[in-house]
Motif scaffolding. Structure first.
Motif, PDB file in Angstrom:
ATOM      1  N   MET A   2      -2.946   1.665   1.808  1.00 37.30           N
ATOM      2  CA  MET A   2      -3.094   3.123   1.834  1.00 37.30           C
ATOM      3  C   MET A   2      -3.883   3.621   0.619  1.00 37.30           C
ATOM      4  O   MET A   2      -4.735   4.519   0.748  1.00 37.30           O
ATOM      5  CB  MET A   2      -1.719   3.784   1.891  1.00 37.30           C
ATOM      6  CG  MET A   2      -0.963   3.545   3.195  1.00 37.30           C
ATOM      7  SD  MET A   2       0.717   4.212   3.164  1.00 37.30           S
ATOM      8  CE  MET A   2       0.387   5.963   2.999  1.00 37.30           C
ATOM      9  N   VAL A   3      -3.608   3.048  -0.549  1.00 42.50           N
ATOM     10  CA  VAL A   3      -4.339   3.443  -1.756  1.00 42.50           C
ATOM     11  C   VAL A   3      -5.819   3.100  -1.610  1.00 42.50           C
ATOM     12  O   VAL A   3      -6.703   3.895  -1.976  1.00 42.50           O
ATOM     13  CB  VAL A   3      -3.737   2.752  -2.996  1.00 42.50           C
ATOM     14  CG1 VAL A   3      -4.661   2.922  -4.208  1.00 42.50           C
ATOM     15  CG2 VAL A   3      -2.352   3.310  -3.306  1.00 42.50           C
ATOM     16  N   PHE A   4      -6.097   1.918  -1.058  1.00 44.59           N
ATOM     17  CA  PHE A   4      -7.488   1.487  -0.880  1.00 44.59           C
ATOM     18  C   PHE A   4      -8.252   2.448   0.025  1.00 44.59           C
ATOM     19  O   PHE A   4      -9.333   2.930  -0.333  1.00 44.59           O
ATOM     20  CB  PHE A   4      -7.526   0.067  -0.313  1.00 44.59           C
ATOM     21  CG  PHE A   4      -8.905  -0.397   0.081  1.00 44.59           C
ATOM     22  CD1 PHE A   4      -9.806  -0.812  -0.886  1.00 44.59           C
ATOM     23  CD2 PHE A   4      -9.302  -0.397   1.413  1.00 44.59           C
ATOM     24  CE1 PHE A   4     -11.084  -1.229  -0.534  1.00 44.59           C
ATOM     25  CE2 PHE A   4     -10.569  -0.817   1.774  1.00 44.59           C
ATOM     26  CZ  PHE A   4     -11.463  -1.230   0.802  1.00 44.59           C
ATOM     27  N   PHE A   5      -7.697   2.737   1.185  1.00 46.47           N
ATOM     28  CA  PHE A   5      -8.402   3.615   2.118  1.00 46.47           C
ATOM     29  C   PHE A   5      -8.421   5.064   1.621  1.00 46.47           C
ATOM     30  O   PHE A   5      -9.361   5.813   1.899  1.00 46.47           O
ATOM     31  CB  PHE A   5      -7.782   3.527   3.513  1.00 46.47           C
ATOM     32  CG  PHE A   5      -8.172   2.283   4.256  1.00 46.47           C
ATOM     33  CD1 PHE A   5      -9.439   2.150   4.789  1.00 46.47           C
ATOM     34  CD2 PHE A   5      -7.281   1.232   4.397  1.00 46.47           C
ATOM     35  CE1 PHE A   5      -9.824   1.002   5.465  1.00 46.47           C
ATOM     36  CE2 PHE A   5      -7.649   0.068   5.062  1.00 46.47           C
ATOM     37  CZ  PHE A   5      -8.923  -0.047   5.602  1.00 46.47           C
ATOM     38  N   GLY A   6      -7.383   5.459   0.874  1.00 44.05           N
ATOM     39  CA  GLY A   6      -7.390   6.798   0.282  1.00 44.05           C
ATOM     40  C   GLY A   6      -8.510   6.948  -0.729  1.00 44.05           C
ATOM     41  O   GLY A   6      -9.222   7.968  -0.745  1.00 44.05           O
ATOM     42  N   ALA A   7      -8.682   5.926  -1.591  1.00 42.48           N
ATOM     43  CA  ALA A   7      -9.767   5.972  -2.578  1.00 42.48           C
ATOM     44  C   ALA A   7     -11.126   5.960  -1.893  1.00 42.48           C
ATOM     45  O   ALA A   7     -12.057   6.676  -2.296  1.00 42.48           O
ATOM     46  CB  ALA A   7      -9.647   4.785  -3.532  1.00 42.48           C
ATOM     47  N   LEU A   8     -11.235   5.176  -0.807  1.00 41.98           N
ATOM     48  CA  LEU A   8     -12.487   5.120  -0.060  1.00 41.98           C
ATOM     49  C   LEU A   8     -12.813   6.484   0.560  1.00 41.98           C
ATOM     50  O   LEU A   8     -13.951   6.957   0.501  1.00 41.98           O
ATOM     51  CB  LEU A   8     -12.380   4.048   1.020  1.00 41.98           C
ATOM     52  CG  LEU A   8     -13.674   3.419   1.537  1.00 41.98           C
ATOM     53  CD1 LEU A   8     -14.437   2.754   0.400  1.00 41.98           C
ATOM     54  CD2 LEU A   8     -13.368   2.422   2.639  1.00 41.98           C
ATOM     55  N   GLY A   9     -11.785   7.114   1.140  1.00 44.06           N
ATOM     56  CA  GLY A   9     -11.989   8.438   1.726  1.00 44.06           C
ATOM     57  C   GLY A   9     -12.331   9.489   0.691  1.00 44.06           C
ATOM     58  O   GLY A   9     -13.058  10.449   0.981  1.00 44.06           O
ATOM     59  N   TYR A  10     -11.842   9.308  -0.534  1.00 44.73           N
ATOM     60  CA  TYR A  10     -12.134  10.254  -1.617  1.00 44.73           C
ATOM     61  C   TYR A  10     -13.575  10.103  -2.105  1.00 44.73           C
ATOM     62  O   TYR A  10     -14.230  11.090  -2.470  1.00 44.73           O
ATOM     63  CB  TYR A  10     -11.155  10.009  -2.763  1.00 44.73           C
ATOM     64  CG  TYR A  10     -11.427  10.791  -4.013  1.00 44.73           C
ATOM     65  CD1 TYR A  10     -11.315  12.181  -4.037  1.00 44.73           C
ATOM     66  CD2 TYR A  10     -11.795  10.139  -5.189  1.00 44.73           C
ATOM     67  CE1 TYR A  10     -11.563  12.895  -5.201  1.00 44.73           C
ATOM     68  CE2 TYR A  10     -12.039  10.843  -6.352  1.00 44.73           C
ATOM     69  CZ  TYR A  10     -11.915  12.226  -6.350  1.00 44.73           C
ATOM     70  OH  TYR A  10     -12.169  12.923  -7.508  1.00 44.73           O
ATOM     71  N   LEU A  11     -14.095   8.861  -2.107  1.00 48.57           N
ATOM     72  CA  LEU A  11     -15.410   8.605  -2.675  1.00 48.57           C
ATOM     73  C   LEU A  11     -16.550   8.806  -1.676  1.00 48.57           C
ATOM     74  O   LEU A  11     -17.640   9.240  -2.064  1.00 48.57           O
ATOM     75  CB  LEU A  11     -15.475   7.170  -3.214  1.00 48.57           C
ATOM     76  CG  LEU A  11     -14.604   6.855  -4.435  1.00 48.57           C
ATOM     77  CD1 LEU A  11     -14.648   5.369  -4.747  1.00 48.57           C
ATOM     78  CD2 LEU A  11     -15.066   7.657  -5.649  1.00 48.57           C
TER      79      LEU A  11
END
Length: 587
Positions: free
Chosen positions: A38-47
């Motif tokens: 979840m953290v990985f995809f959250g960071a990806l969605g943020y960037l």
């Protein structure tokens, strides 16, 4: 017959660990993995939205904020660029290396072309392609992002491709015969033999490629071509801006941030991958002291292996079915002709004609504008940089071959030193260039000699990492035999260790030499604030020509660098690599 540690035995630890762990431990591991995803995809969605943002009314920025609060965000942007470029480099390496290894005709073009590509400096690629990327993505910052990722790709791909190609041409004859006897399709052979056999050296070269990408991060994020500067948010451009402001405190904060990033990448990615890759070692017996990783253990306990296997089986079956028309390993069209036929002669004549045409066009672009006198001067500058490269390779080999061999062959030492080596190799050495420049100025050190140190900071690791990979791949049964015979240390080095790592040293030497030529661009011209030190050499010539957008001089410098690299590889590196494959292959 030597063989890989069988997948069933290598993976047996996963179900064993899972079955022996308590239910609460397995549940906790699953929760940790879910949170991590979840953290990985959250960071990806943020960037991702920021990457495709439209260009502002003032156009592409030429500087960025050096407010320290932006450092975490800048670090994430840089890491995202780095690993997008790494993924593209991996795909490129597999396709290019496979084509070169499997086709005799393709090899005659692809390997010399690879020599040329690795010799072309990153600024040469940027000056030639930046306009293309901006046209492909008009009105969007994506054009500059694509140019930056492409520049990082050019600093990563070549050594990975050399590594994969080297692994393919050194595959054990018995494994090749087994693949042919089992009539594996080309797709099956690729995944069951080619990729597993190349995994350990490829993994170490991926680590080194990331280190090379960090080294050129400043040039990739602060793009200066044709008297125009385009800055992207990133830790490399942050350091460049802080150095221009002569703010060593902010440079220090960027270095601390970079150290944290490197340590996290090592813990979360490289250490689990090196432990997982142990199953691909060629050995008759399992290691008595296997590599371990807390992250890999958590992944195994979470049961994600089973989940990925359920998804992967139908995908693998689909690709297996659609690739069957390509034929099987050892089918008639894959066999290379031993004699010359009309096709070979036509192919050779076509290559010769294209080479003559290329040389004529190069002459027409450069000589009428610059004159023969300046072209001769460029060759002279090339010889000066060549002397620096030779000295760098010789000293780096003397220092790092013994150290790399000891790290690769000693699991206990490897656990202690490998993370340290990875951190040093992954750390962008040019981040400390402002401090080194101050040291050169204070101690009045001639940049003509100091540039060798700056080049070594970014390229010596190619030799170390390849030697570590070669030493760790030496079969355990040969090590046990050496111990059983009670060989003295000098005899063990002479008969086992040095022959075992010689082929890996050749690969490391080729890529280190190519990297050193590239690094000369940023090592022969260094600055801090208003102070700039310029060494006499081909790297500084190309850097200055790129900054002012002098196309004929850029072409001349890049062409001369390519000539030197290809000639040295042909005269020196390839003969000793052929010797290594013929006499010192342990497989």
């Amino acid at each position: 017959m030597t063989m890989f540690t069988t997948p069933s035995r290598a993976l047996a630890s996963a179900p064993t660990e899972r079955s022996q762990a308590s239910r609460s431990t397995r549940l906790a591991s699953s929760i940790v993995v879910i949170i991590g995803v979840m953290v990985f995809f959250g960071a990806l969605g943020y960037l991702l939205p920021a990457i495709g943002a439209p260009i502002g009314p003032q156009g592409i920025p030429d500087h960025i904020s050096t407010d320290p609060k932006n450092l975490p965000y800048y670090a994430l942007r840089s890491v995202l660029r780095m690993f997008i470029a790494l993924f593209i480099s991996l795909v490129f390496s597999y396709i290019y290396g496979l084509a070169a290894a499997r086709s005799k005709r393709a090899r005659t073009v692809l390997i010399p072309l690879l020599d040329i590509l690795q010799s072309v400096p990153i600024l040469g690629f940027l000056s030639a392609t930046i306009s293309i990327w901006l046209v492909l993505f008009p009105g969007s910052i994506m054009g500059v992002e694509a140019a930056s990722i492409f520049a990082i790709f050019t600093s990563q791909a070549w050594n990975m491709t050399f590594s994969f190609y080297g692994s393919l041409i050194n595959e054990p004859a018995e494994l090749d015969e087994a693949a042919r006897s089992l009539r594996l399709t080309r797709w099956q052979r690729f995944w069951k033999l080619d990729v597993p056999f190349s995994t350990i050296p490829m993994l170490w070269n991926c680590m080194m490629s990331v280190g090379g990408g960090w080294f050129f991060l400043t040039a990739s994020e602060m793009i200066s071509v044709n008297n125009t500067t385009m800055a992207l948010p990133g830790i490399g451009s942050y350091v460049e801006e802080a150095a221009a402001e002569q703010n060593l405190g902010k440079v220090g904060l960027a270095i601390v941030t970079m150290v944290i990033v490197v340590i996290l990448i090592d813990f979360l990615l490289w250490k689990p991958l090196t432990a997982w890759a142990e199953k691909f070692r060629i050995t008759q017996s399992e290691s008595t002291d296997p590599k371990r990783s807390a992250v890999l253990t958590i992944l195994r306990l979470s049961g994600i292996n089973d989940f990925l296997a359920k998804i992967g089986r139908p995908v693998a079956a689909f690709f297996d079915s659609i690739t069957r028309p390509l034929g099987r390993t050892g089918s008639r069209w894959a066999v290379q002709s031993k004699g010359r036929n009309i096709g070979d002669v036509t192919y050779a004549l076509l290559l010769a004609a294209l080479s003559v045409w290329g040389v004529w066009k190069l002459y027409d672009l450069v000589v009428p504008t610059l004159g023969l006198a300046e072209v001769s001067e460029v060759f002279g500058l090339g010889f000066i940089t060549l002397l620096r490269v030779i000295l760098l390779i010789a000293v780096s080999s003397i220092i790092w071959v013994p150290i790399g061999a000891m790290i690769g062959m000693n699991p206990k030492l490897s656990r202690i030193l490998q993370p340290i080596v990875q951190i040093f190799a992954s750390f962008p050495a040019n981040f400390i260039f402002p401090f080194v420049t101050m040291w050169f100025l204070a101690w009045r050190i001639d940049i003509n000699w100091g540039s060798i140190l700056l080049m070594a900071l970014g390229t010596q690791w190619y030799i170390l990492f390849n030697v570590i990979a070669g030493a760790s791949a030496i079969p355990d049964d040969l090590r046990e035999m050496s111990r059983s015979l009670r060989q003295p240390a000098w005899q063990r080095w002479k008969t086992l260790i040095l022959p075992g790592v010689f082929n890996s040293w050749c690969t490391g030497g080729i890529t280190a030499a190519g990297g050193a030529w590239n690094a000369s661009i940023v090592s022969e011209v260094v600055s801090y604030g208003k102070d700039t030190l310029t060494a006499h050499g081909l790297g500084s010539y190309i850097a200055e020509a790129t900054t002012i957008g002098d196309t004929p001089r850029i072409i001349a410098g890049v062409a001369v660098m390519s000539i030197f690299v290809v000639a040295i590889n042909k005269v020196f590196w390839y003969p000793i690599q052929a010797l290594a494959q013929k006499r010192y292959s342990l497989t």
